[in-house]
Design a protein around this motif. Sequence first.
Motif, short mmCIF file in Angstrom:
data_model
loop_
_atom_site.label_atom_id
_atom_site.label_comp_id
_atom_site.label_asym_id
_atom_site.label_seq_id
_atom_site.Cartn_x
_atom_site.Cartn_y
_atom_site.Cartn_z
N ILE A 7 -10.22 -6.75 -2.98
CA ILE A 7 -11.42 -5.76 -2.72
C ILE A 7 -10.83 -4.70 -3.64
O ILE A 7 -9.66 -4.11 -3.35
CB ILE A 7 -11.45 -5.10 -1.46
N ALA A 8 -11.35 -4.51 -4.66
CA ALA A 8 -11.21 -3.19 -5.58
C ALA A 8 -11.59 -2.06 -4.93
O ALA A 8 -11.81 -2.03 -3.64
CB ALA A 8 -11.82 -3.45 -7.01
N SER A 9 -11.70 -0.84 -5.45
CA SER A 9 -12.12 0.53 -5.29
C SER A 9 -13.16 0.28 -4.14
O SER A 9 -14.23 -0.30 -4.54
CB SER A 9 -12.48 1.34 -6.50
N ILE B 133 0.94 -1.17 0.08
CA ILE B 133 0.22 0.15 0.03
C ILE B 133 0.88 1.19 -0.09
O ILE B 133 1.81 1.18 0.85
CB ILE B 133 -0.86 0.06 1.29
N ARG C 217 -8.49 6.67 -0.36
CA ARG C 217 -7.92 5.67 -1.28
C ARG C 217 -6.55 5.91 -1.20
O ARG C 217 -6.11 6.80 -1.36
CB ARG C 217 -8.53 6.17 -2.64
N ALA C 218 -5.92 4.58 -1.34
CA ALA C 218 -4.48 4.32 -1.56
C ALA C 218 -4.20 4.69 -3.19
O ALA C 218 -4.90 4.55 -4.16
CB ALA C 218 -4.11 2.72 -1.09
N ASP C 219 -3.12 5.15 -3.22
CA ASP C 219 -2.47 5.69 -4.57
C ASP C 219 -1.90 4.06 -5.24
O ASP C 219 -2.39 4.12 -6.55
CB ASP C 219 -1.23 6.37 -4.61
N GLU C 220 -1.75 3.31 -4.41
CA GLU C 220 -1.22 1.98 -4.97
C GLU C 220 -1.33 0.86 -3.99
O GLU C 220 -1.44 1.14 -3.01
CB GLU C 220 0.50 1.99 -5.35
N GLY C 221 -1.50 -0.32 -4.40
CA GLY C 221 -1.41 -1.44 -3.61
C GLY C 221 -2.84 -2.13 -3.59
O GLY C 221 -3.72 -1.79 -4.15
N GLU C 222 -2.66 -3.29 -3.07
CA GLU C 222 -3.82 -4.17 -3.05
C GLU C 222 -4.27 -4.70 -1.71
O GLU C 222 -3.49 -4.55 -0.65
CB GLU C 222 -3.47 -5.82 -3.64
N MET C 223 -5.70 -4.92 -1.53
CA MET C 223 -6.41 -5.40 -0.33
C MET C 223 -7.05 -6.53 -0.52
O MET C 223 -8.02 -6.48 -1.41
CB MET C 223 -7.14 -3.97 0.41
#
Lengths: 527, 360
Positions: A86-88, A28, A73-79
């Motif tokens: 989980i996208a946006s 993130i 919102r994060a600029d980059e990274g995944e959750m």
Amino acid sequence: MPSFREIQEELPNVLETNMTPRLELRHICKRYPGVIANDDVSLSIMPGEIHAVLGENGAGKSTLMKIIYGAIRADEGEMVFDGNPIASHGPSVSRALGIEMVYQHFALFESVSVVENIALSVSGKFDLTVLANRVRDVSKKYGLPIDPHRFVYNLSVGERQRVEIVRCLMQKPKLLILDEPTSVLTPQAVIKLFETLRQLAAEGCSILYISHKLDEVQVLCDSATVLRNGLITGTAKPKQSTPIELARMMVGADLPETHLDPSTTSDTPFLNVNHLTAPSDNPFGISLNDVLLSVFGGEVVGIAGVSGNGQAELISFLSGEVLFKGADTITLGGKDVGQLDAGYRREQGLAFVPEERLGRGAVPPHHLSDNAMLTGHRLGMVKNWMIQRGKANDFAAQIIRKFNVKTTGYESAANSLSGGNLQKFIVGREIELGPKVLIISQPTWGVDVGAAAFIRQALIDLSRTGAAVLIISEELDELFEVCDRLYVICQGQLSKSLDRKNTNVEEVGLLMTGLNNNSNSDNSKAV
Amino acid sequence: MRFQIERRAEPSSFMRFGAPVYATFSTLVVSSIMFALLGHNPADTLFAFFITPLMTINGISEWLLKASPLILIGCGLAIGFRANVWNIGAEGQLVIGAVCASGVGLFYPAPESTLLLPLMVIAGMAGGMVWAAIPAFLRARMNTNEILVTLMMTYIATLLLSLLVHGPWRDPDGYNYPQTALLPDAAMFELFDPMYRLNTSILITVVAVFAMWFFTERSFFGYKMSVGGAAPLAARYAGFKQSRSIWVGLLISGGLAGIAGMAEAAGPLGQLSAQISPGYGFAAIIVAFIGRLHAVGIVLGGLLLSLLYLGGEAVQLSLGLPSALTSIFQGMLLFFLLASDFLIFYRFTPSPKPTKGGVT
């Protein structure tokens, strides 16, 4: 059949090997102009795990939690949640997933009841009576006693936090995020909160616990991720680590220590408050009741208490920002100043650092040189009604140098400084005035550990040159570190004076929950 | 490419000066479209509006003559605005200043005296100050809203003026026009050139601009007032009295508006009439804001608004465009200026590309 104890000990292993993580964050990143709040942060939490995110103020903890909750919102990274990427997402998606968050600053409507506040977060139709019963059930189950029909403005800060937690628990969360939850609690209430959290975790709810307090993390949490300047500096099992190891990860250096030399106090008090009784004119304010307080030259005196117990009111009377009717109630250096305003009291040698830095202790859009002049103008910066700009610049530069304020110079605007740096500037300004009495409220809120130790030492040193220093703080550790004497404030009443050497955290904690109802074991009224 | 709005780490000093340029440019673009829709060539119309009025010496004289009261009042208002003291009633203070000064000019027993003009300046200033002192007292003592009180006092002032020029002060030889007799010669500001109307009262404005710059940038009291405006709690924290800011802010702006009114009567008009001002007191509010409450900016803003008055009159005569055009220009300019202020604190940056499956 294995015994109960064996099951308990095996459980963590089972969790770590066989299950998908409840939440996984991968790489993130979040940038703000001039700052990287989170840089390549990854972590994972198992179901039922209590995971600490440890770091100083400004390390990026709150940003990370808001990213998980979807508030930013994060600029980059995944959750990944329960194995699903989980996208946006926004807070409503998070809540549908079972992520709930208790913010450091509560979002409750003062003028309606507890159950009505909770109803606002329930989607779809609801029946208040049914809801009230559910609130009662949940609060009973988790040991969070709360009357659903009480109005929020009547509740203490601790009770408000309970409402927030109950509101989250009503949604049966899978992941509960708590942001610095103990900063508003007494030591006894902290213990109760931890019991609730352990019970929740035992039921399988994962808990993300954000804090900068090492002792709490060590008592409560299974694992910890330590952040510094937005970067992960380490992970640990807090129960198996020493505070020194954790502190080093958090601060990047050993924790600095303060030295409290023995003091010699003046014969007469520099600041004296004599039976101050002041009913509040605001329905949400606190009335002060028969406050007796004296601070002698050469000592540091602390006022402990959960905020919202009359500190703000007392401070405004002491600083002269609000005038009191009885002139002889407050004396400064032997002079009655009850009816004299802040400017006059400053001429008598009073200096003051308020809790609100922007807008009270400093003018946000003005540059530091102007802000140095705000209270420093008495040091010959005004001649024939004209500003001596050179002197103001010199004074600002002197504060910046002596107190290590990180800034591009005295021409920077006050609101371009970080909270900790601005606090160093304001504390520096007030100390450089050479006051006889210094009143300081929440001296180290939002200040990093190194700077906090520096400020504490500066306050002690000031008192040892003969000045009287009065500190109002929520942090008991801080007060025990720097004060010679302590008072405790609760519901507008001030305790008797306590000598630091003859008291302890438990006694102070009890006084924080109520001065007059010590026989009453249910301290919900005052917490 | 998509853009996002981002807060600047520090307010941009480039944009602080760039914003008025943007605003003027946008006003010109939108007004060109408006002219085109009305069936006029935009370039010709803009030329007739902004350039033609300044091509004669008389035009320049008129330009400065109208700019002078706008700048004078704008300077006074800006001092109050910096301290969050909102005097909206400069028009009323101007009227009362004109009334008091004309009263002295008409009824002073020695109409030839060289003292007459200075006395009128003092009377005009005092009149404006007294009119502003009423809302100051009410705000400082009873916390009434000075925006409402100053505005309402304006209506009282114009009605009082109307009463005087229709009644007791009406010129008996004036064919029943609502105006007084002409002021004596000694009551008039001297003209620079008998051919043109520009008079020496503009020197008062020049002095006021320098004094205002000195007060706001150099004096300790100006500093205290700006603290009170930017952060009232910080002013209370430092022990600066808010009531003093209220008094000073209203008295200075009232006094300067009073002098502006006096200079109208003792200048281009030469008498007191029901229409003493074409709304200078209200237009000066725009001048103060276009000038960012800064002495130099106020001078430029005053010159611009004065040009809008002149240009509006010019295109009415030469092209037959409606007189509402001046008001539209004023409105557009203020609108665009406030909108471009946004760029001082924020900027547009390209949106970062969302990563696949990312938490964006």
